[in-house]
Design a protein around this motif. Structure first.
Motif, PDB file in Angstrom:
ATOM      1  N   LEU A   1       7.359  -3.943  18.105  1.00  0.00           N
ATOM      2  CA  LEU A   1       6.353  -4.859  17.587  1.00  0.00           C
ATOM      3  C   LEU A   1       5.004  -4.153  17.504  1.00  0.00           C
ATOM      4  O   LEU A   1       4.731  -3.214  18.259  1.00  0.00           O
ATOM      5  CB  LEU A   1       6.242  -6.072  18.510  1.00  0.00           C
ATOM      6  CG  LEU A   1       7.477  -6.958  18.528  1.00  0.00           C
ATOM      7  CD1 LEU A   1       7.630  -7.648  19.854  1.00  0.00           C
ATOM      8  CD2 LEU A   1       7.403  -7.987  17.404  1.00  0.00           C
ATOM      9  N   ARG A   2       4.167  -4.610  16.596  1.00  0.00           N
ATOM     10  CA  ARG A   2       2.826  -4.058  16.433  1.00  0.00           C
ATOM     11  C   ARG A   2       1.826  -5.029  17.051  1.00  0.00           C
ATOM     12  O   ARG A   2       1.749  -6.183  16.649  1.00  0.00           O
ATOM     13  CB  ARG A   2       2.524  -3.844  14.944  1.00  0.00           C
ATOM     14  CG  ARG A   2       3.421  -2.805  14.289  1.00  0.00           C
ATOM     15  CD  ARG A   2       3.334  -2.880  12.780  1.00  0.00           C
ATOM     16  NE  ARG A   2       1.973  -2.704  12.303  1.00  0.00           N
ATOM     17  CZ  ARG A   2       1.421  -1.531  11.984  1.00  0.00           C
ATOM     18  NH1 ARG A   2       2.142  -0.423  12.101  1.00  0.00           N
ATOM     19  NH2 ARG A   2       0.189  -1.443  11.545  1.00  0.00           N
ATOM     20  N   VAL A   3       1.068  -4.528  18.009  1.00  0.00           N
ATOM     21  CA  VAL A   3       0.094  -5.354  18.721  1.00  0.00           C
ATOM     22  C   VAL A   3      -1.234  -4.601  18.747  1.00  0.00           C
ATOM     23  O   VAL A   3      -1.305  -3.471  19.241  1.00  0.00           O
ATOM     24  CB  VAL A   3       0.551  -5.656  20.165  1.00  0.00           C
ATOM     25  CG1 VAL A   3      -0.481  -6.529  20.877  1.00  0.00           C
ATOM     26  CG2 VAL A   3       1.911  -6.347  20.151  1.00  0.00           C
ATOM     27  N   GLY A   4      -2.286  -5.217  18.229  1.00  0.00           N
ATOM     28  CA  GLY A   4      -3.588  -4.578  18.177  1.00  0.00           C
ATOM     29  C   GLY A   4      -4.319  -4.662  19.507  1.00  0.00           C
ATOM     30  O   GLY A   4      -4.085  -5.559  20.319  1.00  0.00           O
TER      31      GLY A   4
ATOM     32  N   TYR B   1     -10.533   0.677  18.233  1.00  0.00           N
ATOM     33  CA  TYR B   1      -9.380  -0.181  17.950  1.00  0.00           C
ATOM     34  C   TYR B   1      -8.151   0.678  17.687  1.00  0.00           C
ATOM     35  O   TYR B   1      -8.231   1.735  17.053  1.00  0.00           O
ATOM     36  CB  TYR B   1      -9.652  -1.060  16.724  1.00  0.00           C
ATOM     37  CG  TYR B   1      -8.430  -1.841  16.279  1.00  0.00           C
ATOM     38  CD1 TYR B   1      -8.122  -3.057  16.869  1.00  0.00           C
ATOM     39  CD2 TYR B   1      -7.571  -1.331  15.309  1.00  0.00           C
ATOM     40  CE1 TYR B   1      -6.995  -3.772  16.477  1.00  0.00           C
ATOM     41  CE2 TYR B   1      -6.440  -2.027  14.922  1.00  0.00           C
ATOM     42  CZ  TYR B   1      -6.153  -3.235  15.513  1.00  0.00           C
ATOM     43  OH  TYR B   1      -5.026  -3.931  15.149  1.00  0.00           O
ATOM     44  N   GLY B   2      -7.008   0.225  18.172  1.00  0.00           N
ATOM     45  CA  GLY B   2      -5.734   0.873  17.889  1.00  0.00           C
ATOM     46  C   GLY B   2      -4.619  -0.150  17.803  1.00  0.00           C
ATOM     47  O   GLY B   2      -4.724  -1.251  18.353  1.00  0.00           O
ATOM     48  N   THR B   3      -3.548   0.224  17.103  1.00  0.00           N
ATOM     49  CA  THR B   3      -2.375  -0.645  16.976  1.00  0.00           C
ATOM     50  C   THR B   3      -1.264  -0.119  17.859  1.00  0.00           C
ATOM     51  O   THR B   3      -0.768   0.998  17.659  1.00  0.00           O
ATOM     52  CB  THR B   3      -1.890  -0.717  15.514  1.00  0.00           C
ATOM     53  OG1 THR B   3      -2.947  -1.207  14.696  1.00  0.00           O
ATOM     54  CG2 THR B   3      -0.700  -1.657  15.397  1.00  0.00           C
ATOM     55  N   ARG B   4      -0.876  -0.905  18.841  1.00  0.00           N
ATOM     56  CA  ARG B   4       0.156  -0.487  19.800  1.00  0.00           C
ATOM     57  C   ARG B   4       1.553  -0.756  19.253  1.00  0.00           C
ATOM     58  O   ARG B   4       1.764  -1.689  18.482  1.00  0.00           O
ATOM     59  CB  ARG B   4      -0.002  -1.253  21.114  1.00  0.00           C
ATOM     60  CG  ARG B   4      -1.359  -1.166  21.785  1.00  0.00           C
ATOM     61  CD  ARG B   4      -1.295  -1.982  23.065  1.00  0.00           C
ATOM     62  NE  ARG B   4      -2.544  -1.990  23.802  1.00  0.00           N
ATOM     63  CZ  ARG B   4      -3.371  -3.020  23.844  1.00  0.00           C
ATOM     64  NH1 ARG B   4      -3.091  -4.121  23.164  1.00  0.00           N
ATOM     65  NH2 ARG B   4      -4.471  -2.967  24.566  1.00  0.00           N
TER      66      ARG B   4
END
Length: 616
Positions: free
Chosen positions: A442-445, A524-527
């Protein structure tokens, strides 16, 4: 999984240690170094084999004082070619106390620098696998703490030569029996050799029954006989080793994997269209912190192994001498939220030794217990990645497809070109899938906030509880992090800065009033996160979890591997995952027991529903 071990009780006869439980000495009273050379090093023809080695693995049934290891290390230094890699696997049911080990080795003339390097990494006396690194020599030592038979049963990989050592068979039958020798055989390949000081009849019969051809030789210094042997495997592997490997992704997962492969002699190419640490691994304020839960021995064992692997990589990179990479030393964890208070209270009521001493109890308070993680650190992850990238071949080129074949793997570039490698590792984080079987996290910011405010409660330590806070420099600190489930809404938001300030208002009086805090920056990064918060590490082709005596160990090793899903605890797990993958690709004894590596397998998702969104 984690269980405290009973320390050995010694009596010293001068500088000769004797184990009272076994009423036996650790090494010969006459010329112990000569005995090791004859019985183990020469019996396995190691000097000659080292001279032609690319990678070599030794197994040992009793680590004891470590004398065998250090004399073998000396032989390795004298004979191995530049770039060769040695993996040394050794079981020990009763580890010596550090001061006893130091005394015994000093008496045998082992250089103090080598002993200190071991003691700096010497693991706590808890069961499981513990890896120690000697990067200058390209050597890893994997200690199997606990009884040898079940310990070796949980090891994957193969061994080229065995030292069968330990207290004499009549006094330590738990080490000299068919159960142990079957595991020794399982970890052997065709031509694997052994040497041992004993020639007891039952030992000979059990080794023969386990697949070894053994011969009696004259014993050392008055002992009547000893044994040497060779494993008679029914089949040899015809799988070519993966000498040229591509790693896709230049974040913490990809770079630590590339370094682990490079250490083992591979020619590694790292590919990332964005460059080094240009995405989520550019985090300027990441935490190396164990995620512990009382009673969850599996997670705690993974946390201990992860802390050991990351601390070793930080040390090898020389970060202790560079304040620009290490932001904080030690982490204080406060039970601010209800969930954290319950979890920390259970840990505070338990014995920290059962978690390998990863935490200390600072305050027992049902409303807000406080723990300290002495080995935890705050890291400028982007700067750390740039340090790791030095000396690696990095190509800024976009890969769009990966396909595996029997003897190689092929990647396809966005410009239409293709390139074949012996193996490919996908470490692209939240990037698009490159092959059909690749598990999708999943992509989590997440957003960090930098503030220019002196926080007196912080010092050099990091604080965590509800959010976390790391010192930077000149009165600036990083606060974080938000957990934005709508990852399509990317980028820095003022509202997230406000959220970070609100959730960290417990950390210091200067943060209690949001309006008085000067915000000086944000990141900011997308985990990339899987439902169980564990990464996906391993091959995409299913293979046997263990080999059996007489089988071809490397035959089922695939060509496409993944190292994904490190967005939740990447600093803790990525270097460990890198060691695991590098060991597996070269069929060396692995850093994790099979029961733990199975928890990280990318194949685990094939048996479950699609991952649900993780909780914050």
């Amino acid at each position: 999984m984690l269980r405290s071990l009973t320390p050995i009780h010694l009596r010293w006869d001068g500088d000769l240690p004797r184990a009272l439980e076994y009423d036996d000495i650790y090494f010969s009273a006459e010329d112990p170094r000569g005995e090791v050379q004859t019985v183990f090093i020469d019996a396995n023809d190691l000097p000659s084999r080292f001279r032609h080695a690319r990678r070599f693995a030794i197994g040992e049934t009793g680590f004891g004082t470590g004398l065998n290891f250090f004399l073998t290390l000396g032989a390795w230094r004298r004979n191995a070619p530049a770039g060769a890699f040695l993996s040394y696997l050794s079981a020990e049911a009763h580890p010596l106390a550090p001061e006893d080990l130091q005394r015994a080795l000093a008496a045998q003339g082992i250089p103090g620098a080598d002993v200190n390097r071991l003691l700096a990494q010497y693991p706590p006396p808890v069961t499981g696998l513990h890896r120690l690194h000697f990067p200058e020599d390209r050597v890893v030592l994997t200690l199997v703490y606990g009884d040898a038979a079940p310990g070796f049963a949980n090891v994957r990989g193969t061994v080229d030569a065995w030292f069968l050592d330990g207290f004499t068979p009549s006094r330590n039958p738990a080490l000299w029996n068919i159960a142990v020798f079957r595991q020794v055989a399982r970890l052997s390949r065709a031509g694997t050799t052994l040497g041992t000081f004993t020639a007891a009849g039952q030992v000979r019969r059990d080794l023969t029954a386990s697949g070894f051809a053994v011969q009696r030789h004259s014993g050392f210094r008055g002992k009547r006989e000893r044994l040497i042997g060779r494993f008679r495997a029914a089949v040899e592997s015809d799988s070519a080793p993966a000498e040229r490997v591509a790693v896709i992704g230049a974040g913490i997962a990809g770079l630590s994997t590339a370094l682990a492969l490079h250490d083992r002699g591979a020619r590694v190419t790292v590919l990332d269209s964005h460059g080094v640490a240009a995405q989520t691994s550019g985090n300027p304020a990441a935490l190396l912190s164990p995620h512990l839960s009382a009673g969850d021995t599996v997670r705690n064992a993974l946390a201990l192994a992860g802390m050991q692997a990351t601390r070793a990589l930080l040390s090898a990179a020389g970060t202790e001498r560079d304040d620009g990479i290490l932001r904080a030393e030690g982490i204080e964890h406060r039970g601010i939220t209800r969930h954290a208070a319950r979890r920390l209270a259970r840990l505070a009521a338990a014995d920290p030794r059962h978690a390998g001493g990863l935490y200390e109890v600072l305050r027992i308070d049902p409303d807000c217990p406080v723990l300290r993680y002495p080995q935890g650190v705050g890291v400028d992850l982007g700067a750390f990645c740039r340090r790791l990238a030095q000396g690696l071949e990095i190509r800024q080129r976009r890969v769009v497809t990966v396909a595996g074949a029997q003897m190689h793997a092929v990647l396809g570039y966005a410009d239409g070109g293709q390139e074949a490698f012996d193996a490919i590792v996908i470490a692209t984080g939240a990037g698009p899938a490159l092959c059909p079987d690749q598990p999708r996290p999943l992509r989590v910011g997440g957003q960090l906030t930098r503030v220019r405010t002196r926080l007196r409660a912080i010092g050099r330590m990091a604080l965590t509880g509800r959010g976390y806070c790391l010192p930077e420099h000149e009165g600036q600190h990083w606060l974080g992090a938000t957990y934005r489930h709508d990852s399509a809404d990317s980028g820095v938001h003022d509202a997230d800065n406000t959220r970070n300030l609100h959730q960290l208002n417990w950390a210091d009086p200067a943060l209690e009033s949001v309006t008085t805090v000067a915000v000086s920056g944000a990141w900011y990064g997308t985990r990339a996160v899987f439902r169980d918060r564990l990464p996906a590490v391993g091959g995409l082709d299913p293979g046997p979890a263990t080999g059996e005596p007489g089988t071809a160990h490397g035959a089922a090793i695939g060509r496409v591997f993944v190292n994904l899903g490190h967005g939740s605890r990447g600093v803790l797990y990525a270097p460990l995952a890198a060691q695991l993958l590098a060991d597996r690709i070269f069929d060396l004894p692995e850093v994790l027991p099979a029961s733990l590596s199975a928890c990280l397998s990318p194949l685990r998702f094939r048996k479950k529903d699609a991952p649900r969104e993780p909780r914050t």
